[in-house]
Design a protein around this motif. Structure first.
Motif, PDB file in Angstrom:
ATOM      1  N   GLY A   1       0.884  -1.324  -0.265  1.00  0.00           N
ATOM      2  CA  GLY A   1       0.023   0.170   0.071  1.00  0.00           C
ATOM      3  C   GLY A   1       1.001   1.176   0.327  1.00  0.00           C
ATOM      4  N   ILE A   2       0.623   2.189  -1.535  1.00  0.00           N
ATOM      5  CA  ILE A   2       1.222   3.390  -0.955  1.00  0.00           C
ATOM      6  C   ILE A   2       0.778   5.064  -0.515  1.00  0.00           C
ATOM      7  N   GLY A   3       1.737   5.227   0.285  1.00  0.00           N
ATOM      8  CA  GLY A   3       0.433   6.763   0.602  1.00  0.00           C
ATOM      9  C   GLY A   3       0.979   7.582  -0.268  1.00  0.00           C
ATOM     10  N   PHE A   4       1.086   9.305   0.104  1.00  0.00           N
ATOM     11  CA  PHE A   4       1.861  10.072  -0.748  1.00  0.00           C
ATOM     12  C   PHE A   4       2.552  11.023  -0.468  1.00  0.00           C
ATOM     13  N   GLU A   5       2.799  11.288  -1.617  1.00  0.00           N
ATOM     14  CA  GLU A   5       4.258  12.333  -1.367  1.00  0.00           C
ATOM     15  C   GLU A   5       4.140  13.608  -0.857  1.00  0.00           C
ATOM     16  N   THR A   6       5.446  14.035  -0.697  1.00  0.00           N
ATOM     17  CA  THR A   6       5.059  14.870   1.389  1.00  0.00           C
ATOM     18  C   THR A   6       6.883  15.506   1.001  1.00  0.00           C
ATOM     19  N   ASP A   7       6.910  17.238   0.725  1.00  0.00           N
ATOM     20  CA  ASP A   7       7.579  17.095   1.473  1.00  0.00           C
ATOM     21  C   ASP A   7       8.237  17.943   2.561  1.00  0.00           C
ATOM     22  N   ASN A   8       7.150  17.599   3.846  1.00  0.00           N
ATOM     23  CA  ASN A   8       6.982  18.116   4.903  1.00  0.00           C
ATOM     24  C   ASN A   8       7.473  16.824   6.007  1.00  0.00           C
ATOM     25  N   LEU A   9       8.479  16.402   6.754  1.00  0.00           N
ATOM     26  CA  LEU A   9       8.422  15.558   7.701  1.00  0.00           C
ATOM     27  C   LEU A   9       7.488  15.106   8.717  1.00  0.00           C
ATOM     28  N   MET A  10       6.709  16.167   9.023  1.00  0.00           N
ATOM     29  CA  MET A  10       5.742  16.847  10.167  1.00  0.00           C
ATOM     30  C   MET A  10       4.217  15.655   9.492  1.00  0.00           C
ATOM     31  N   ALA A  11       4.249  15.997   7.864  1.00  0.00           N
ATOM     32  CA  ALA A  11       3.069  15.299   7.315  1.00  0.00           C
ATOM     33  C   ALA A  11       3.260  13.293   6.943  1.00  0.00           C
ATOM     34  N   VAL A  12       4.151  12.717   7.572  1.00  0.00           N
ATOM     35  CA  VAL A  12       4.455  11.794   7.195  1.00  0.00           C
ATOM     36  C   VAL A  12       3.587  10.381   7.620  1.00  0.00           C
ATOM     37  N   ALA A  13       2.918  10.778   9.348  1.00  0.00           N
ATOM     38  CA  ALA A  13       2.373  10.268   9.941  1.00  0.00           C
ATOM     39  C   ALA A  13       0.648  10.252   8.826  1.00  0.00           C
TER      40      ALA A  13
END
Length: 503
Positions: free
Chosen positions: A244-256
């Motif tokens: 299962g793949i999540g979404f890409e982000t450039d914010n480490l705090m959005a990893v959750a």
């Protein structure tokens, strides 16, 4: 250092937390669990260094929890608490590499001595791992476990990133790998290490639950175009692996948030087991909600037209699997409720269905299932046995059927008597006995005795259940009386029966 306290008594947990100077021993993070299942769930993300657990707890007892814990967190040090110091418990605790066994009622100085001993083990292991290069691996796992929490200590995360060399500013993509055929905990780790070697992409990997791993990849601008495709290729690491793949982000705090989506995507393989890769296509999907009336509908069909239950349940399962995005946990809870209701309606299922000795066993099998098809296989077995019991009972009158049901549902009550049953049926004890014997060939008292004995034989084949617990579950006033009755019937003690018949 991290500590988990598992005990079903609130005052016992709170008393331990308040009475012992944990900071003195380097323990700065403490979590609590009120039963074995909650303790196992918390351990999955908390990764405790030390676990202080009671043995007698609901849902999963301390020994069952510990057996699963050492597969999930093999480095955790175990301290057992119990008011039952029987040899069987001690032997099992020793086999699980318990650091110490503290007898209840608890004496705080003995708990402190046990904790001190466990802390010494943990520190010695940490020193060894630092020397062997394992420290960084554990800290990287700790970092990812913190990142997947919705509330987190940003300063500590930045500190850990610096210590383990993980980039604080990059692009990030999460994925959840579900190894449904996992035999040994951690077996995906070396495969992932080989897969990502020489790609220039730094990553973190940690185990979430039975067979499930969370992956976090950090990539630069020039790698952005191929990171998702590279993640998809991980599905080929091992046969039976789902991704299962999540979404890409450039914010480490959005990893959750990304990891939550990745987990939801991976869990869709529970419903669509023929697929291997699940990912967001057109935005975050809307979660489906279950009809709150399903439980009542199942109950109604079970009571009014039991022959239709199997078809109704399969139709429901097919609809759930075909409709779209459900949370696996919601379906597990619904199916567990169905299983409990089924067993409560016909308690004799615990006698005839292999591997199901309690309602909790059925719930555990549903929780550990890797697909809806696996859940339905369990229900097919339960419903087949249910139908056989119902068919056998059609030869009896309503009074006798109700009497049998009453016995099954109250069998663990040591004081259960013919008088109690007769009063519930609004008959005299003598009259009920005459009618019951006329149809079944045995008295009510003999039926109770036979039912308890047969149930005890099945439970004896479960090595996790102590003989004293079996005596209690089957309605014998104590283990000695149980042994006496069992020997009179089988010409051997319960322990001898277990050794001879349940290898």
């Amino acid at each position: 250092m991290r500590l988990l306290i598992a005990d079903d008594e609130d005052y016992a947990r709170e008393g331990l937390i308040e009475s012992i100077p944990w900071e003195k021993y380097g323990i700065d993070e403490i979590m609590q669990a009120k039963d074995g299942r909650e303790a196992l769930t918390i351990s999955g993300w908390f990764r405790p260094d030390i676990v202080l657990t009671d043995i007698r707890m609901p849902k999963l007892n301390g020994l069952e929890f510990a057996e699963r814990l050492i597969r999930q967190c093999p480095d955790s040090k175990l301290l057992f608490m119990s008011g039952y110091m029987e040899i069987e418990y001690l032997k099992k605790a020793i086999s699980l590499d318990a650091v110490e066994f503290v007898e209840k009622p608890i004496e705080l100085d003995k708990v402190e001595q046990a904790v001190k001993k466990a802390v010494t083990f943990v520190r010695e292991k940490e020193l060894f791992e630092k020397k062997e290069g394992q420290w960084q691996k554990l800290e990287r796992q700790r970092l990812l476990n913190m990142l997947k929490l919705k509330t987190k200590d940003k300063a500590l995360i930045e500190k850990l990133c610096c210590e383990v060399g993980f980039p604080e500013k990059a692009g990030y993509l999460t994925a959840v790998l579900w190894n449904k055929n996992e035999e040994n905990a951690g077996e995906l780790e070396p495969l992932a290490a080989e897969f990502w070697k020489d790609t220039g992409i730094d990553y973190l990997l940690t185990m979430l639950d039975r067979g499930k791993y969370l992956f976090l990849g950090a990539f630069g601008a020039f790698q952005q175009s191929r990171i998702r495709e590279k993640c998809r290729e991980m599905a080929g690491l091992k046969e039976g692996l789902c991704l299962g793949i999540g979404f890409e982000t450039d914010n480490l705090m959005a990893v959750a948030a990304s990891s939550e989506i990745a987990l939801l995507n991976a869990e869709q393989s529970f419903f669509k087991s023929e697929r291997r890769i699940f990912e967001i296509e057109d935005g975050i999907p809307e979660m489906k909600k279950l009809n709150p009336g399903l439980y009542a509908e199942f109950d109604r069909i079970l009571k009014e037209d039991a022959g239709e239950v199997t078809a109704w349940l399969h139709e429901l399962a097919e609809k759930i699997c075909g409709e779209g995005f459900y949370r696996q946990e919601d379906i597990v809870m619904l199916m567990s409720a169905f299983a409990r209701l089924l067993i409560q309606e016909k308690n004799a299922l615990l006698l005839s269905v292999e591997g199901i000795d309690t309602e909790e066993d059925a719930e555990q099998k549903i929780r550990e299932a890797s697909s809806m098809a696996e859940v339905m296989e369990l229900f097919d077995r339960l419903l087949e046995a249910f139908g056989i019991h119902r068919e056998q009972e059609t030869q009896y009158s309503r009074l006798v059927r109700d009497t049998i049901t009453y016995i099954e549902q109250h069998c663990r009550e040591a004081e259960l008597s013919v008088t109690d049953i007769a009063a519930d049926m609004h008959f005299s004890a003598a009259h009920l006995n005459v009618l019951f014997r006329k149809e079944t060939g045995v008295t009510v008292k003999q039926y109770i005795s036979d039912y308890r004995l047969n149930l005890s034989k099945k439970l004896l084949c479960n090595p996790h259940i102590k003989v004293s617990e079996i005596a209690e579950r089957c309605g014998y006033s104590n283990a000695n009386y149980f042994s006496k009755v069992f020997r009179a019937s089988e010409n051997m003690t319960p322990v001898e029966y277990r050794k001879e018949n349940c290898k």
